[in-house]
Design a protein around this motif. Structure first.
Motif, PDB file in Angstrom:
ATOM      1  N   SER A   1      26.005   2.044  14.777  1.00  0.00           N
ATOM      2  CA  SER A   1      25.688   0.644  14.501  1.00  0.00           C
ATOM      3  C   SER A   1      26.889  -0.004  13.853  1.00  0.00           C
ATOM      4  O   SER A   1      27.766   0.667  13.298  1.00  0.00           O
TER       5      SER A   1
ATOM      6  N   ARG B   1      18.987   2.384  12.150  1.00  0.00           N
ATOM      7  CA  ARG B   1      20.144   1.574  12.532  1.00  0.00           C
ATOM      8  C   ARG B   1      20.137   1.420  14.043  1.00  0.00           C
ATOM      9  O   ARG B   1      20.240   2.386  14.783  1.00  0.00           O
TER      10      ARG B   1
ATOM     11  N   ALA C   1      29.185  -0.649  17.888  1.00  0.00           N
ATOM     12  CA  ALA C   1      28.004   0.178  18.104  1.00  0.00           C
ATOM     13  C   ALA C   1      27.927   0.688  19.535  1.00  0.00           C
ATOM     14  O   ALA C   1      28.089  -0.077  20.477  1.00  0.00           O
TER      15      ALA C   1
END
Ligand code: GDP
Length: 420
Positions: free
Chosen positions: A341, A311, A380
């Motif tokens: 993320s 990710r 994120a």
């Protein structure tokens, strides 16, 4: 008060403004007990608190300040991370236990930070405990800069402290400042990149910039040359300009230092006296210039049904976060998250992949020293506290229900040892 010193104006910043993740620094302060971690943290919060209006970071969210009653309930003292703003960057200061004895907590905090400031006492130099925390940071690949604190103390000497770092810790220490005055007479530093003097006048609140004092000109030039040579040796390609013209511009040198810091090959050393409020502005400039943002570090890995997944720090990717600390406050159960993320939104349902159950996200808070902000969402790279999660434990992975995974625990080569 508290204006940036421009000491590292060198490093590229324009990209940071365009990408909110690039403008985040998840920072830990690592130190031996008594080296000055608390004082450095307080001075950073003071300095950024007095200037937050100037450098406000655009969240892309609606921000509502807490009312004073809520502020008074003292969330900050329970916080695992406190956010502040410096030069258009969100700096999330993550609390790292000073004792390596709290092994799980140390590991969890090292896992969620992207860079660290290691604080040393200018008289004691490298002490056993700073050594053990340093080695842990090595093992987790945490890029670092060093701050040699307490330069005002009798017997304090930057060169001796740097020599003890060189002798006892692995990556090459590269001092980018020359102190002006010593012990009680320590008043400022020469910034060896820009060859300018930064002085903190007695009683004054703000740093003043000027030419290098005559008496230090030769010494500063010698040290600047030594710095260039050390950088050229560690990072041969970076200083072509140097080879061609025998002089390196501050931006070129800063870019090389940034590469060396992020690759873990060198540690930039700054100095000051946190107690006397000296040296904090250039330290924050160096955090922004040299330490990585969440988009500069490798994508986090996880597993689902035996298959490995990655990710990246992309707000559009499926949501995945690590709960790294949970505590009970008068405001409710606070779950501190590092979002790796995707995006987490207020009111939505997330999947606790570790426990195997759904959770509803109540409020999302950004904890600051002076006020806390409620966010509609967090993306994120960010570190936030969530109110309303009922059962997620520290160490749990929270993710999008339709894209489950468990984030991998960090792999350490050796067991975490505690050092007396
Ligand atoms: P921590 O244990 O690493 O959090 O260290 P503290 O920030 O609590 O500092 C330990 C002691 O060192 C305290 O008495 C501070 O007042 C003192 N101290 C911190 N910074 C400085 C400094 O720059 N100069 C001097 N002389 N003392 C300092």
């Amino acid at each position: 008060a508290g204006r940036r010193t421009d000491a590292t104006a060198a490093a590229p910043r324009s990209a940071d403004r365009a990408d909110p993740t690039a403008a985040v620094r998840n920072l830990g302060i690592l130190a031996h007990v008594d080296a000055g971690k608390t004082t450095v943290t307080e001075r950073i919060l003071y300095l950024t608190g007095t200037t937050h209006k100037r450098g406000e970071v655009h969240d892309g969210t609606t921000v509502t300040d807490f009312d004073s009653q809520e502020r008074d309930r003292g969330i900050t003292i329970f916080a695992a991370a406190v956010s502040c703003t410096w030069d258009g960057h969100h700096v999330n200061l993550i609390d790292t236990p000073g004792h390596v004895d709290f092994a799980d907590e140390v590991v969890r905090s090292l896992r969620v930070l992207d860079g660290a400031v290691a604080v040393f006492d200018a008289v004691a130099g490298v002490e056993p405990q700073s050594e053990s925390v340093w080695r842990l940071a090595d093992r987790f690949g945490v890029p670092r800069i060093a701050f040699v604190n307490k330069l005002d103390r009798a017997g304090a000497d930057l060169d001796t402290a740097v020599a003890s770092i060189r002798a006892r810790l692995h990556p090459a220490p590269l001092a980018v400042q020359l102190p002006i005055g010593s012990e009680d007479g320590f008043t400022g530093v020469v910034d060896l990149l820009r060859m300018r003097a930064l002085v903190w006048p007695d009683g004054g609140d703000a740093v003043e910039e000027g030419p290098v004092p005559d008496a230090l000109r030769e010494e500063a030039a010698t040290r600047r040359r030594a710095l260039e040579e050390a950088v050229a040796e560690l990072h041969p390609g970076a200083l072509e300009e140097y080879c061609a013209r025998a002089s390196v511009s501050a931006p070129t040198l800063a870019a090389a230092l940034r590469d060396l810091t992020r690759s873990g090959e060198a540690v930039v050393v700054l100095c000051g006296s946190a107690y006397r409020n000296r040296g904090i502005e250039p330290l924050l400039d160096a955090v922004v210039a040299y330490l990585p943002s969440p988009s500069d570090v490798p994508a986090v890995r996880g597993t689902h049904d035996g298959s490995e997944q990655e990710r990246a720090a992309d707000p559009e990717a499926p949501f995945a976060a690590l709960a790294f600390k949970v505590n009970a406050t008068a405001t409710g159960r606070l779950t501190h998250l590092r979002v790796y993320s995707g995006t987490i939104r207020k009111g939505e349902t997330v999947w606790d992949a570790t426990a195997g159950r759904t959770e509803r996200v109540g409020r999302i808070l950004r904890v600051r020293a002076d006020r806390h902000a409620q966010l509609d969402r967090a993306v994120a790279g960010d570190i936030v506290a969530v109110v309303g999660l009922k059962s997620a434990r520290a160490g749990a992975t929270l993710c999008a229900p339709d894209a489950p995974l468990v984030l991998e625990p960090p792999t350490t080569a050796e067991p975490v040892v505690s050092v007396a």
